[in-house]
Design an enzyme around this catalytic site. Sequence first.
Site, PDB file in Angstrom:
ATOM      1  N   SER A 211       0.848  -1.199   0.000  1.00 46.47           N
ATOM      2  CA  SER A 211       0.000   0.000   0.000  1.00 46.47           C
ATOM      3  C   SER A 211       0.881   1.247   0.000  1.00 46.47           C
ATOM      4  CB  SER A 211      -0.925  -0.019   1.226  1.00 46.47           C
ATOM      5  OG  SER A 211      -1.881   1.010   1.147  1.00 46.47           O
ATOM      6  N   ASN A 212       0.332   2.375   0.334  1.00 46.56           N
ATOM      7  CA  ASN A 212       1.119   3.614   0.423  1.00 46.56           C
ATOM      8  C   ASN A 212       0.567   4.473   1.542  1.00 46.56           C
ATOM      9  OD1 ASN A 212      -0.974   5.453  -0.691  1.00 46.56           O
ATOM     10  ND2 ASN A 212      -0.747   4.091  -2.442  1.00 46.56           N
ATOM     11  N   ALA A 213       1.197   5.628   1.757  1.00 45.96           N
ATOM     12  CA  ALA A 213       0.903   6.424   2.959  1.00 45.96           C
ATOM     13  C   ALA A 213      -0.260   7.395   2.791  1.00 45.96           C
ATOM     14  CB  ALA A 213       2.161   7.201   3.358  1.00 45.96           C
ATOM     15  N   ALA A 278      -4.421   7.558  -4.431  1.00 42.01           N
ATOM     16  CA  ALA A 278      -3.045   7.101  -4.669  1.00 42.01           C
ATOM     17  C   ALA A 278      -3.139   5.627  -5.024  1.00 42.01           C
ATOM     18  CB  ALA A 278      -2.204   7.320  -3.425  1.00 42.01           C
TER      19      ALA A 278
END
Length: 401
Positions: A211-213, A278
């Site tokens: 995943s991402n932030a 995102a």
Amino acid sequence: MDRIDPLPGARVLLGVCGGIAAYKMASLTSALVQRGAIVDVIMTSEAEHFVGSLTFSSLTARPVYASLWDAPERIPHIRLVREAQVVLVAPATANIIAKLTHGIADDLLTTAILAARVPVLVAPAMNSAMYDNPATQANLATLRGRGYHFVDPERGFLAERESGVGRLASEERLIDAIVRTLKRRQSLAGKRVAITAGPTREAFDPIRFVSNASTGSTGIELAREASLRGADVTLLLGPTLLEPPSGVRVVRFTSAQELYEAALREAVGSDITIATAAVADWRPADRAESKLKKTDEDLTVQMVRNPDVLAALGERKGSTFLVGFAAETDEHEAHAREKLARKHLDAIVVNDVRDEHGFGTGVNTLTLLWGEDERNPLGTAAKSQLAVRLWDAIEDLMQCS
Ligand code: CTP
């Protein structure tokens, strides 16, 4: 005052609380009435220690409400908020802020605000130590998250004869906040808006994922602002702990593939779509049915390409005004302009994610790009503020196109 914004017939509900700055509300009320606004005043019983209700009833030529029990009608709180176009709570004490945070409705003002479906502006005023207290700050953050608007206090001389942050915002700022809230109220009425927001999670076993932030906060603020402007908003929201705004239809997704399917269903044919999500460009080729057990070996996860959601929307653009985001660390504008063309967008917002600005922070630096070489720097500001600026810019662009 050099520039006077007229407010003919504007319905303002003013909630006056028990702080020393309550006396300033007489002047504010007079200024609003002179602009043509119709002002209803609710006072808390504490406010009556600081200023008399006769002052407000004389200035507004309307009854002033102070209690649930001695009003001339049975349920004034519902009528008052239904008739209002905007509510201003000023001076907002630490006490009313705490009550609003917890949904306490133990007097006419708190009961009325709990029933409010119109924008509520809160102008805190209190001693700086009370303002800085973590309890107050947590309450403010909660209310902000729920869509309350704040006219922040100023630094200056306080009633305790000391200087600090906690002084009620100036009359000019309070009126400006009311004017801006009223102006933007219905500017997107009748428009269908779709916004993608948040990260995706690409699982390779039942509990592990890539995943991402992203927290989705930019998209959430844009959805909140669009809804305030009267749009019919669908927010496609990935996994986040942030609360989506009220009054917005929320469609949840986890993976890029789920977002892709939801976007084709919900965003195609909308009047405006903004893609802030995102989206992971790759997902694991395989997803194990059960948790992968640890071995002594290294683990290699093969990744395959995800669909580009925004590009797919660009191919089905029709009359939708399509806005993308580009999170870039270098050569910002060149990369963003390439995406603008490749994804058939009307405009793209460049987001500088090089340093602390961007993911997971309350602050961001944005620039809007469109056409061959047109640009509008939206500056560095809180995401809620940038949402206001971005919608203003998009509305301007749509009028020109
Ligand atoms: N986007 C999307 N689907 C993807 C990738 C991106 O919808 N699979 C959207 C984002 O929501 C954003 C825009 O496309 O509005 C640009 O995203 P970004 O990650 O900056 O661009 P990419 O196309 O992924 O290019 P790169 O990763 O090479 O910078």
